[in-house]
Design a protein around this motif. Structure first.
Motif, mmCIF file in Angstrom:
data_model
loop_
_atom_site.group_PDB
_atom_site.id
_atom_site.type_symbol
_atom_site.label_atom_id
_atom_site.label_comp_id
_atom_site.label_asym_id
_atom_site.label_seq_id
_atom_site.Cartn_x
_atom_site.Cartn_y
_atom_site.Cartn_z
ATOM 1 N N MET A 23 0.936 -1.225 -0.130
ATOM 2 C CA MET A 23 0.067 0.029 0.227
ATOM 3 C C MET A 23 0.848 1.250 0.096
ATOM 4 S SD MET A 23 -2.607 1.194 2.835
ATOM 5 C CE MET A 23 -3.861 -0.305 2.558
ATOM 6 N N ILE A 24 0.628 2.194 -0.891
ATOM 7 C CA ILE A 24 1.229 3.312 -1.071
ATOM 8 C C ILE A 24 0.463 4.629 -1.063
ATOM 9 C CG2 ILE A 24 2.611 4.961 -2.313
ATOM 10 C CD1 ILE A 24 3.548 2.470 -3.605
ATOM 11 N N ILE A 25 0.525 5.582 0.172
ATOM 12 C CA ILE A 25 -0.397 6.564 0.218
ATOM 13 C C ILE A 25 0.177 7.843 -0.435
ATOM 14 C CG2 ILE A 25 -1.547 8.072 2.053
ATOM 15 C CD1 ILE A 25 -1.795 5.923 3.871
ATOM 16 N N LYS A 26 -0.440 8.541 -1.167
ATOM 17 C CA LYS A 26 0.006 9.771 -1.898
ATOM 18 C C LYS A 26 -0.712 11.015 -1.128
ATOM 19 C CE LYS A 26 -0.591 12.181 -6.362
ATOM 20 N NZ LYS A 26 -1.160 12.094 -7.603
ATOM 21 N N ARG A 27 0.189 11.852 -0.967
ATOM 22 C CA ARG A 27 -0.223 13.182 -0.389
ATOM 23 C C ARG A 27 -1.158 13.589 -1.525
ATOM 24 N NH1 ARG A 27 2.458 18.308 -0.305
ATOM 25 N NH2 ARG A 27 4.391 17.269 -1.362
ATOM 26 N N THR A 28 -2.322 14.417 -1.118
ATOM 27 C CA THR A 28 -3.119 15.001 -1.779
ATOM 28 C C THR A 28 -4.243 16.145 -0.718
ATOM 29 O OG1 THR A 28 -5.212 13.728 -1.408
ATOM 30 C CG2 THR A 28 -3.967 13.183 -3.145
ATOM 31 N N GLY B 288 10.034 13.329 -2.041
ATOM 32 C CA GLY B 288 10.563 12.561 -0.732
ATOM 33 C C GLY B 288 9.562 11.501 -0.306
ATOM 34 N N LEU B 289 10.095 10.297 -0.333
ATOM 35 C CA LEU B 289 9.260 8.959 -0.141
ATOM 36 C C LEU B 289 9.890 8.605 1.312
ATOM 37 C CD1 LEU B 289 9.332 9.255 -3.205
ATOM 38 C CD2 LEU B 289 9.185 6.980 -3.255
ATOM 39 N N LEU B 290 9.073 8.215 1.996
ATOM 40 C CA LEU B 290 9.145 7.799 3.511
ATOM 41 C C LEU B 290 8.316 6.526 3.996
ATOM 42 C CD1 LEU B 290 10.574 8.444 6.223
ATOM 43 C CD2 LEU B 290 8.487 9.583 6.711
ATOM 44 N N PHE B 291 9.162 5.364 4.299
ATOM 45 C CA PHE B 291 8.539 4.172 4.707
ATOM 46 C C PHE B 291 8.074 4.541 6.205
ATOM 47 C CE2 PHE B 291 8.577 0.159 7.202
ATOM 48 C CZ PHE B 291 8.098 -0.652 6.074
ATOM 49 N N CYS B 292 6.985 4.138 6.569
ATOM 50 C CA CYS B 292 6.367 4.251 7.881
ATOM 51 C C CYS B 292 5.990 2.936 8.715
ATOM 52 C CB CYS B 292 5.203 5.161 7.808
ATOM 53 S SG CYS B 292 5.862 6.668 7.001
ATOM 54 N N GLY B 293 5.790 3.322 9.730
ATOM 55 C CA GLY B 293 5.345 1.885 10.473
ATOM 56 C C GLY B 293 3.691 1.536 10.518
ATOM 57 N N ASP B 294 2.908 2.532 10.223
ATOM 58 C CA ASP B 294 1.429 2.184 10.095
ATOM 59 C C ASP B 294 0.792 3.276 9.466
ATOM 60 O OD1 ASP B 294 1.061 4.119 12.031
ATOM 61 O OD2 ASP B 294 1.689 2.950 13.370
ATOM 62 N N GLN B 295 -0.663 3.093 9.311
ATOM 63 C CA GLN B 295 -1.299 4.265 8.431
ATOM 64 C C GLN B 295 -1.225 5.269 8.957
ATOM 65 O OE1 GLN B 295 -4.851 2.919 6.787
ATOM 66 N NE2 GLN B 295 -4.396 0.936 6.174
ATOM 67 N N PHE C 35 4.781 4.864 2.746
ATOM 68 C CA PHE C 35 4.619 3.539 2.576
ATOM 69 C C PHE C 35 4.440 2.954 3.916
ATOM 70 C CE2 PHE C 35 7.174 5.030 -0.909
ATOM 71 C CZ PHE C 35 6.765 3.988 -1.900
ATOM 72 N N PRO C 36 3.057 2.606 4.248
ATOM 73 C CA PRO C 36 2.497 2.364 5.580
ATOM 74 C C PRO C 36 2.786 0.655 5.916
ATOM 75 C CG PRO C 36 0.617 2.686 4.224
ATOM 76 C CD PRO C 36 1.820 2.787 3.405
ATOM 77 N N GLY C 37 3.886 0.393 6.041
ATOM 78 C CA GLY C 37 4.312 -0.988 6.025
ATOM 79 C C GLY C 37 4.833 -1.821 4.997
ATOM 80 N N ALA C 38 5.151 -2.965 5.227
ATOM 81 C CA ALA C 38 5.548 -3.822 3.996
ATOM 82 C C ALA C 38 4.626 -4.934 3.725
ATOM 83 C CB ALA C 38 7.031 -4.542 4.614
ATOM 84 N N ASP C 39 5.074 -5.541 2.407
ATOM 85 C CA ASP C 39 4.254 -6.472 1.907
ATOM 86 C C ASP C 39 4.172 -7.817 2.807
ATOM 87 O OD1 ASP C 39 6.783 -6.886 1.304
ATOM 88 O OD2 ASP C 39 6.443 -7.001 -0.910
#
Length: 240
Positions: free
Chosen positions: A1-6, A187-194, A209-213
């Motif tokens: 899951m990838i969340i885009k800034r809008t 700027g892309l950032l891996f995060c621990g959760d949503q 990126f709220p977590g890993a596959d």
């Protein structure tokens, strides 16, 4: 899951985005023959894959692009020289040295357009990379950087965390974000959760990126197999 800034920060893409800026990421670190099959043909699926290669190796980078990737993420970039190597192997001449490969990349024979469409990201995961972040971001052709907080935490002398709380680690991550914003780079950032992912978007990160596959798969399998049947448990027999 990838969340885009809008503007509403409610746009969420789950491995199936039709936008280059919210493309799915595939982490290719094992045998690449089978893994590259995960990259769909963009002409058929309308999906644009970003591939995280195992290291900044010209062969791996170009192979991923020839397989149809529209973005490359390379780990452990520590200086401008590393970033330049990544960029030139992701671009056709005259911008780089990418060679022509007989694969899904042939779906777009226009090399000039390919150079414009392919996005190139350097992973920032060490103290040295943070120290050199301005020089890295100034490399022409580099579209942005992707912060890996766990490896960065280790490099800065603390336990790995997807969402670091130590002030000096937080400051290092902030330095990277500010460098991206001042140059108009992603700027892309891996995060621990949503929750943290949404906070990071509010802070100005381009993609989170709220977590890993693997964690998503494990969690889903756990929920599927966690079947509870009502009523008393059967009595175990000691006979036999």
């Amino acid at each position: 899951m990838i969340i885009k800034r809008t503007s509403s920060i409610k746009s969420v893409a789950v491995y199936c985005s039709r936008s280059l800026s919210t493309a799915k990421q595939l982490k290719i670190q094992g045998p690449a023959i089978g893994a590259f099959q995960l990259i769909g043909d963009p002409l058929l699926t309308e999906h644009y894959a970003k591939v995280r290669v195992a290291d900044n190796n010209p062969g791996l980078v170009q192979r991923a692009l020839d397989a149809g990737a529209f973005g490359i993420v390379a780990p452990m970039i520590i200086n401008a020289e590393d970033a330049k190597l990544l960029v030139i192997n992701s671009r056709y001449p005259p911008m780089g040295v990418r060679s022509w490969g007989p694969s899904r990349a042939l779906a777009n024979p226009d090399t000039t357009q390919a150079n414009l469409l392919v996005k190139v990201f350097a992973m920032i995961e060490t103290q040295e990379a943070v120290d050199n972040i301005n020089e890295i971001l100034d490399v022409d052709g580099l579209d942005g950087v992707f912060v890996g907080p766990c490896d960065l935490s280790i490099s800065l002398g603390v336990l790995p965390k997807a969402t670091p709380t130590e002030p000096h680690v937080v400051d290092a991550i902030e330095k990277v974000k500010n460098g991206c914003q001042s140059r108009g780079k992603l700027g892309l950032l891996f995060c621990g959760d949503q929750t943290r992912a949404k906070e990071a978007l509010r802070e100005g990160w381009s993609l989170t990126f709220p977590g890993a596959d693997l964690s998503w798969i494990t969690s889903t399998l756990s929920n599927i197999t966690d079947i509870k049947v009502g009523g008393p448990r059967p009595i175990k027999s000691n006979v036999g």
